[in-house]
Design a protein around this motif. Structure first.
Motif, short mmCIF file in Angstrom:
data_model
loop_
_atom_site.label_atom_id
_atom_site.label_comp_id
_atom_site.label_asym_id
_atom_site.label_seq_id
_atom_site.Cartn_x
_atom_site.Cartn_y
_atom_site.Cartn_z
N GLU A 18 40.63 42.17 39.24
CA GLU A 18 39.95 42.66 38.14
C GLU A 18 40.83 43.81 36.75
OE1 GLU A 18 35.72 43.49 36.29
OE2 GLU A 18 35.61 43.02 38.30
N ILE A 21 43.81 42.32 35.33
CA ILE A 21 43.66 41.66 34.64
C ILE A 21 42.50 42.59 33.46
CG2 ILE A 21 42.11 40.02 33.30
CD1 ILE A 21 42.47 38.21 36.23
N VAL A 36 47.65 34.99 28.81
CA VAL A 36 47.70 35.39 30.30
C VAL A 36 47.48 34.18 30.85
CG1 VAL A 36 46.07 37.14 32.05
CG2 VAL A 36 46.40 37.77 29.69
N CYS A 38 47.09 32.28 34.57
CA CYS A 38 46.27 33.45 35.87
C CYS A 38 46.62 31.31 37.13
CB CYS A 38 45.07 33.32 36.60
SG CYS A 38 44.72 35.47 35.26
N VAL A 51 38.63 36.01 38.53
CA VAL A 51 39.13 35.25 37.20
C VAL A 51 37.84 34.19 36.96
CG1 VAL A 51 41.10 34.04 36.08
CG2 VAL A 51 40.91 35.41 38.99
N LEU A 61 42.59 33.72 28.39
CA LEU A 61 42.44 33.37 29.83
C LEU A 61 42.52 31.89 30.48
CD1 LEU A 61 43.42 35.12 32.62
CD2 LEU A 61 40.44 36.06 32.89
N SER A 93 49.47 40.16 40.89
CA SER A 93 48.11 40.53 40.94
C SER A 93 47.64 41.86 41.06
CB SER A 93 47.35 39.31 41.42
OG SER A 93 48.07 39.09 42.42
N TYR A 96 48.90 46.66 37.95
CA TYR A 96 48.56 47.00 36.76
C TYR A 96 49.76 47.39 35.49
CZ TYR A 96 47.16 51.54 37.44
OH TYR A 96 47.20 52.90 38.07
#
Length: 316
Positions: A18, A21, A36, A38, A51, A61, A93, A96
């Motif tokens: 989290e 992202i 983005v 994932c 997610v 996303l 992941s 950051y």
């Protein structure tokens, strides 16, 4: 065309994903200008649910899922296959990026029409030997070969092209390139081929990417037969590059031979740290694979390999 695609594979990163992202959206560029992506690499924990919840908050996303666990390389390939951005930024992941860095990075890459805008990492752990360069510096636009082999700023040349997270990469530069799947060090040969191909690379004295050290990450685990196997895989990959003529430049070929020699020396050192049963497993499973590298590692390392194999034959 979108300006950028973030590609974020994930596996078993519930405590971190989290923050990762949210950092990608805490930026000074409108969300409509980037995406983005994932990729759930069959993660067994609650990462996917996080997610899915964030998708309600962030309209750009996207969430994919691999059909089976392909490791990071396979997951990144899936993201690349659908990415629409002019530039790609691969983000792990459990890491950051810092707030409001994206605007200036994209502006620099776009205005200079760069193949790669390269930068460094930040971390509370990174040792000097892990950094791309011995010091932070700005460098003018040059080819990937010129940047990687530049000696004026110190540091091992191979660190500059061993990871794809530390830069914005033009998507067209990666046409025809894909990561190896189901392996550990999927970055290394991909990044090497990418830099060898790039004609417009710029390195800047900026650290927008925060590298988080996770206790069980690849670079922070105790020496084991598995770690040695990963290094053997890496050697065989580099030998493949040499023997199939994938590196046209003699400078790159020479550099990769030195890299093979260095990794082989590391393997020999790692073997000494194993207990006897693990050494037996090494010789049984891995020794024949190292033979492909003998002509590339130099007489000293080749002799050491041969001696250890001979020792094994005598003590069956």
């Amino acid at each position: 065309m979108l300006r950028l695609s973030f590609i974020v594979p994930f596996y078993n990163v519930e405590p971190y994903i989290e923050e990762c992202i949210r950092s990608l959206y805490n930026q000074d560029v409108p969300w409509e200008e980037y995406e983005v992506i994932c990729i759930d690499d069959c993660s067994p924990d609650g990462s996917r649910a996080i997610v899915e919840r964030l998708q309600q908050e962030y309209p750009t996303l996207k969430l994919l899922r691999t059909p089976e666990n392909l490791r990071q390389g396979g997951a990144r390939n899936m993201g690349l296959d659908i990415a629409q951005g002019k530039y790609i930024w691969f983000v792990d992941s459990d890491d950051y990026i810092i707030p409001n860095c994206l605007g200036r990075l994209l502006k620099q890459a776009e205005e200079e029409n760069l193949d790669i805008l390269d930068f460094d990492f930040d971390s509370d752990w990174l040792k000097q030997s892990f950094r791309k360069n011995a010091e932070s510096f700005d460098m003018g636009i040059c080819s990937g070969t010129e940047y990687v082999f530049d000696e004026s700023h110190g540091g091992r040349w191979s660190w500059r092209c061993s990871c794809v997270c530390g830069g914005l990469i033009k998507r067209t530069l990666m046409e025809g390139l894909r990561f190896r799947e189901n392996v550990q060090y999927e970055d290394n040969d991909f990044a090497l081929l990418m830099y060898a191909k790039a004609q417009r690379v710029q390195h800047i004295a900026d650290k927008p990417y925060y590298y988080r050290v996770v206790e069980k990450s690849t670079v922070n685990v105790k020496i084991s037969i598995t770690q040695i196997r990963y290094n053997v895989e890496l050697i065989t990959t580099y030998v493949h590059l040499l023997e199939h003529g994938l590196l046209e430049s003699e400078q790159w070929n020479k550099g990769v031979k030195e890299l093979i020699k260095w990794i082989a020396s590391q393997i020999m050192s790692q073997i000494q740290q194993l207990d006897e049963p693990a050494k037996d497993e090494y010789f049984t499973q891995l020794s024949s694979k190292l033979f492909c590298a003998r002509k590339h590692v130099g007489k000293k390392v080749a002799f050491a390999l041969s001696n250890k194999l001979f020792y094994k034959l005598l003590h069956k």
